[in-house]
Design a protein around this motif. Structure first.
Motif, PDB file in Angstrom:
ATOM      1  N   CYS A 136     -29.784  -3.963  32.520  1.00  0.00           N
ATOM      2  CA  CYS A 136     -30.154  -5.367  32.709  1.00  0.00           C
ATOM      3  C   CYS A 136     -31.633  -5.493  33.075  1.00  0.00           C
ATOM      4  O   CYS A 136     -32.354  -6.350  32.548  1.00  0.00           O
ATOM      5  CB  CYS A 136     -29.299  -5.999  33.807  1.00  0.00           C
ATOM      6  N   LYS A 137     -32.098  -4.625  33.977  1.00  0.00           N
ATOM      7  CA  LYS A 137     -33.495  -4.677  34.392  1.00  0.00           C
ATOM      8  C   LYS A 137     -34.420  -4.270  33.247  1.00  0.00           C
ATOM      9  O   LYS A 137     -35.473  -4.888  33.016  1.00  0.00           O
ATOM     10  CB  LYS A 137     -33.721  -3.770  35.603  1.00  0.00           C
ATOM     11  N   TYR A 138     -34.034  -3.246  32.522  1.00  0.00           N
ATOM     12  CA  TYR A 138     -34.842  -2.749  31.408  1.00  0.00           C
ATOM     13  C   TYR A 138     -34.999  -3.822  30.333  1.00  0.00           C
ATOM     14  O   TYR A 138     -36.078  -4.014  29.772  1.00  0.00           O
ATOM     15  CB  TYR A 138     -34.174  -1.508  30.829  1.00  0.00           C
ATOM     16  N   LEU A 139     -33.917  -4.542  30.072  1.00  0.00           N
ATOM     17  CA  LEU A 139     -33.943  -5.574  29.037  1.00  0.00           C
ATOM     18  C   LEU A 139     -34.569  -6.875  29.530  1.00  0.00           C
ATOM     19  O   LEU A 139     -34.911  -7.745  28.722  1.00  0.00           O
ATOM     20  CB  LEU A 139     -32.516  -5.848  28.532  1.00  0.00           C
ATOM     21  N   GLY A 140     -34.672  -7.030  30.846  1.00  0.00           N
ATOM     22  CA  GLY A 140     -35.274  -8.240  31.399  1.00  0.00           C
ATOM     23  C   GLY A 140     -34.509  -9.499  31.062  1.00  0.00           C
ATOM     24  O   GLY A 140     -35.109 -10.550  30.803  1.00  0.00           O
ATOM     25  N   ASN A 141     -33.174  -9.420  31.075  1.00  0.00           N
ATOM     26  CA  ASN A 141     -32.358 -10.557  30.642  1.00  0.00           C
ATOM     27  C   ASN A 141     -31.838 -11.425  31.790  1.00  0.00           C
ATOM     28  O   ASN A 141     -31.002 -12.305  31.577  1.00  0.00           O
ATOM     29  CB  ASN A 141     -31.176 -10.060  29.795  1.00  0.00           C
ATOM     30  N   ASP A 142     -32.306 -11.181  33.011  1.00  0.00           N
ATOM     31  CA  ASP A 142     -31.897 -11.968  34.187  1.00  0.00           C
ATOM     32  C   ASP A 142     -30.403 -11.861  34.470  1.00  0.00           C
ATOM     33  O   ASP A 142     -29.818 -12.735  35.103  1.00  0.00           O
ATOM     34  CB  ASP A 142     -32.300 -13.440  34.026  1.00  0.00           C
ATOM     35  N   GLN A 143     -29.791 -10.788  33.999  1.00  0.00           N
ATOM     36  CA  GLN A 143     -28.374 -10.549  34.281  1.00  0.00           C
ATOM     37  C   GLN A 143     -28.244  -9.523  35.401  1.00  0.00           C
ATOM     38  O   GLN A 143     -29.213  -8.872  35.789  1.00  0.00           O
ATOM     39  CB  GLN A 143     -27.658 -10.059  33.019  1.00  0.00           C
ATOM     40  N   LEU A 144     -27.026  -9.404  35.937  1.00  0.00           N
ATOM     41  CA  LEU A 144     -26.763  -8.457  37.021  1.00  0.00           C
ATOM     42  C   LEU A 144     -25.418  -7.802  36.799  1.00  0.00           C
ATOM     43  O   LEU A 144     -24.649  -8.201  35.927  1.00  0.00           O
ATOM     44  CB  LEU A 144     -26.814  -9.162  38.371  1.00  0.00           C
ATOM     45  N   LEU A 169     -32.557  -2.305  41.558  1.00  0.00           N
ATOM     46  CA  LEU A 169     -31.665  -2.721  40.476  1.00  0.00           C
ATOM     47  C   LEU A 169     -30.907  -3.997  40.844  1.00  0.00           C
ATOM     48  O   LEU A 169     -30.531  -4.187  42.005  1.00  0.00           O
ATOM     49  CB  LEU A 169     -30.658  -1.605  40.161  1.00  0.00           C
ATOM     50  N   PRO A 170     -30.660  -4.861  39.861  1.00  0.00           N
ATOM     51  CA  PRO A 170     -29.909  -6.096  40.118  1.00  0.00           C
ATOM     52  C   PRO A 170     -28.397  -5.820  40.162  1.00  0.00           C
ATOM     53  O   PRO A 170     -27.657  -6.100  39.212  1.00  0.00           O
ATOM     54  CB  PRO A 170     -30.287  -6.981  38.924  1.00  0.00           C
ATOM     55  N   ILE A 171     -27.936  -5.254  41.277  1.00  0.00           N
ATOM     56  CA  ILE A 171     -26.539  -4.876  41.394  1.00  0.00           C
ATOM     57  C   ILE A 171     -25.967  -5.358  42.722  1.00  0.00           C
ATOM     58  O   ILE A 171     -26.623  -5.271  43.768  1.00  0.00           O
ATOM     59  CB  ILE A 171     -26.366  -3.343  41.254  1.00  0.00           C
ATOM     60  N   ASP A 185     -23.010 -12.110  32.986  1.00  0.00           N
ATOM     61  CA  ASP A 185     -23.210 -11.012  33.925  1.00  0.00           C
ATOM     62  C   ASP A 185     -22.155  -9.945  33.671  1.00  0.00           C
ATOM     63  O   ASP A 185     -21.219 -10.139  32.874  1.00  0.00           O
ATOM     64  CB  ASP A 185     -23.122 -11.525  35.366  1.00  0.00           C
ATOM     65  N   HIS A 186     -22.272  -8.829  34.357  1.00  0.00           N
ATOM     66  CA  HIS A 186     -21.427  -7.667  34.077  1.00  0.00           C
ATOM     67  C   HIS A 186     -20.605  -7.297  35.315  1.00  0.00           C
ATOM     68  O   HIS A 186     -21.029  -7.550  36.448  1.00  0.00           O
ATOM     69  CB  HIS A 186     -22.307  -6.494  33.647  1.00  0.00           C
ATOM     70  N   LEU A 187     -19.453  -6.688  35.078  1.00  0.00           N
ATOM     71  CA  LEU A 187     -18.578  -6.315  36.194  1.00  0.00           C
ATOM     72  C   LEU A 187     -17.840  -5.028  35.851  1.00  0.00           C
ATOM     73  O   LEU A 187     -17.381  -4.836  34.721  1.00  0.00           O
ATOM     74  CB  LEU A 187     -17.589  -7.443  36.492  1.00  0.00           C
ATOM     75  N   ILE A 188     -17.740  -4.153  36.841  1.00  0.00           N
ATOM     76  CA  ILE A 188     -16.983  -2.913  36.695  1.00  0.00           C
ATOM     77  C   ILE A 188     -16.215  -2.694  37.989  1.00  0.00           C
ATOM     78  O   ILE A 188     -16.708  -2.977  39.079  1.00  0.00           O
ATOM     79  CB  ILE A 188     -17.918  -1.720  36.368  1.00  0.00           C
ATOM     80  N   THR A 189     -14.986  -2.213  37.878  1.00  0.00           N
ATOM     81  CA  THR A 189     -14.153  -2.047  39.066  1.00  0.00           C
ATOM     82  C   THR A 189     -13.317  -0.779  38.952  1.00  0.00           C
ATOM     83  O   THR A 189     -13.447  -0.013  37.990  1.00  0.00           O
ATOM     84  CB  THR A 189     -13.269  -3.291  39.286  1.00  0.00           C
TER      85      THR A 189
END
Length: 400
Positions: free
Chosen positions: A191-199, A226-228, A122-126
């Protein structure tokens, strides 16, 4: 148990000629060393604080199961973040670290709990209080400390400093207040565009919560589902103004309006972990964004230039330390439930201190990046190209 008593008996008989203190010490050491994993509770379930809900009928569970392995991992990681920040404070006061430096001691449960609820894919930004997240996302103490001192071995090659650190699936460390939130939505769109089940987890503070671009991002993310996970780390004071004086509504978990929200005890690593798991399941099921407010507290000032006691009292800080410290809370749970021994946790503390000292030594002796590296890494996987310097006749080369 019989085997343990036999070992102690043999030690006492074989060492009768030694002085008594030494015999007791060696026997005690053998008792500790002979304790196997079977002597500890491998798993325990704890009651956790109920979260406040917005536009949700059900929330995270009211209990959390912790394995001994997880507990030791969380304890070590939180202690590492704490000691790393305290060492950064020391190096800053020695003028070895320069520029902006925002420390997160007190907020360790946020970084560790969030990571416990998602995966490294998964991805993270801060924002700019990012040292702890850099560690939980896969950075090393040595890389982080070297980046703080601007050395070549830093995680951003010494060119990012305190506010700009990156690892795989971790996009910083961003210095512009609130600007990372729409960037996080862009990652979630990918993530949604690629359909990779990531957030994507997109973090910001209570001070940034009034930024207009955050509300624009809420709208776009909700429209596109969006998966956010939007996470507001509410440490009560932003740069130095209490939330009551800066926000007409301090219920940050409701700020998304049409976006579901939860308010969580951000000082309890298990509360944060369970809430993050709940939020991640919400996103992965295609329901769109969710908002989390983590009620937390920073022990240091906003940055190293802020003593942190002009807008709050020392007594307030000490009260939070004594009643709600995230490391002490986890430590007490593990000791009371026989999931670890005091000696074992002390050994972790000693190992962490040594790791921090070794990293600090590296961070003060590693060379600074040469001027030739100034323009490198502008693009990834690109051919070298020329970059104009501050004057037309100054030419630099960028390499990937």
């Amino acid at each position: 148990m019989q085997k343990m008593l036999t070992i102690i008996s043999n030690v006492l008989r074989g060492s009768a000629r030694r002085n008594g203190a030494q015999v007791v010490s060696e026997a005690a050491s053998l008792v500790v060393a002979s304790r196997s994993y079977a002597d500890f509770t491998p798993e325990a379930t704890f009651d956790i604080k109920k979260v406040d809900l917005h536009r949700l009928e059900e929330g995270p569970p009211l209990t959390a199961t912790l394995t001994r392995e997880e507990g030791l991992k969380y304890y070590r990681t939180m202690q590492t973040i704490r000691r790393m920040e305290l060492k950064a404070d020391q190096l800053y006061k020695q003028k070895i670290i320069r520029g902006f430096c925002h420390l997160s001691d007190g907020q360790e449960a946020c970084a560790v709990g969030i990571e416990g609820g998602i995966t490294l894919s998964d991805h993270l930004i801060t924002a700019y209080r990012a040292h702890g997240y850099t560690l939980t996302r896969g950075g090393t103490v040595r890389e982080i400390m070297a980046e703080l001192t601007g050395r070549r071995g830093g995680i951003a090659k010494g060119k990012g400093g305190s506010m700009h650190m990156y690892t795989k699936n971790f996009y910083g460390g961003n210095g512009i207040v609130g600007a990372q939130v729409p960037l996080g939505a862009g990652v979630a769109l990918a993530c949604k565009y690629l359909g990779n089940d990531q957030l994507c987890v997109s973090l910001y503070g209570d001070g940034a919560a009034n930024q207009g671009q955050i509300f624009e991002t809420y709208n776009m993310s909700s429209l596109w589902k969006l998966p956010i996970i939007f996470i507001c780390e509410n440490n009560q004071y932003a740069m130095g103004t209490s939330v009551e004086r800066s926000a007409a509504s301090t219920e940050y978990y409701k700020r998304g309006d049409y976006i579901p929200g939860i308010r969580v005890d951000g000082m309890d690593v298990l509360c944060v972990r369970e809430a993050t798991k709940f939020a991640a399941d919400h996103c992965r099921s295609g329901k769109g964004p969710i908002l989390m407010e983590l009620q937390t507290y920073r022990y240091h000032g906003h940055s190293m230039s802020d003593p942190g006691v002009s807008y709050r009292t020392r007594e307030e800080i000490q009260e939070v330390r004594s009643k709600s410290d995230p490391i002490s809370m986890l430590k007490d749970r593990m000791l009371i439930n026989n999931m670890a021994s005091i000696e074992e946790l002390k050994e972790i503390d000693i190992a962490v201190r040594k790791e921090i000292e070794d990293a600090a030594q590296f961070a003060t002796t590693d060379p600074e990046p040469p001027l030739d590296d100034l323009c490198s890494h502008i693009f990834a996987n690109d051919q070298p190209f020329e970059v104009r310097g501050a004057t037309p006749w100054t030419k630099l080369t960028s390499t990937s």
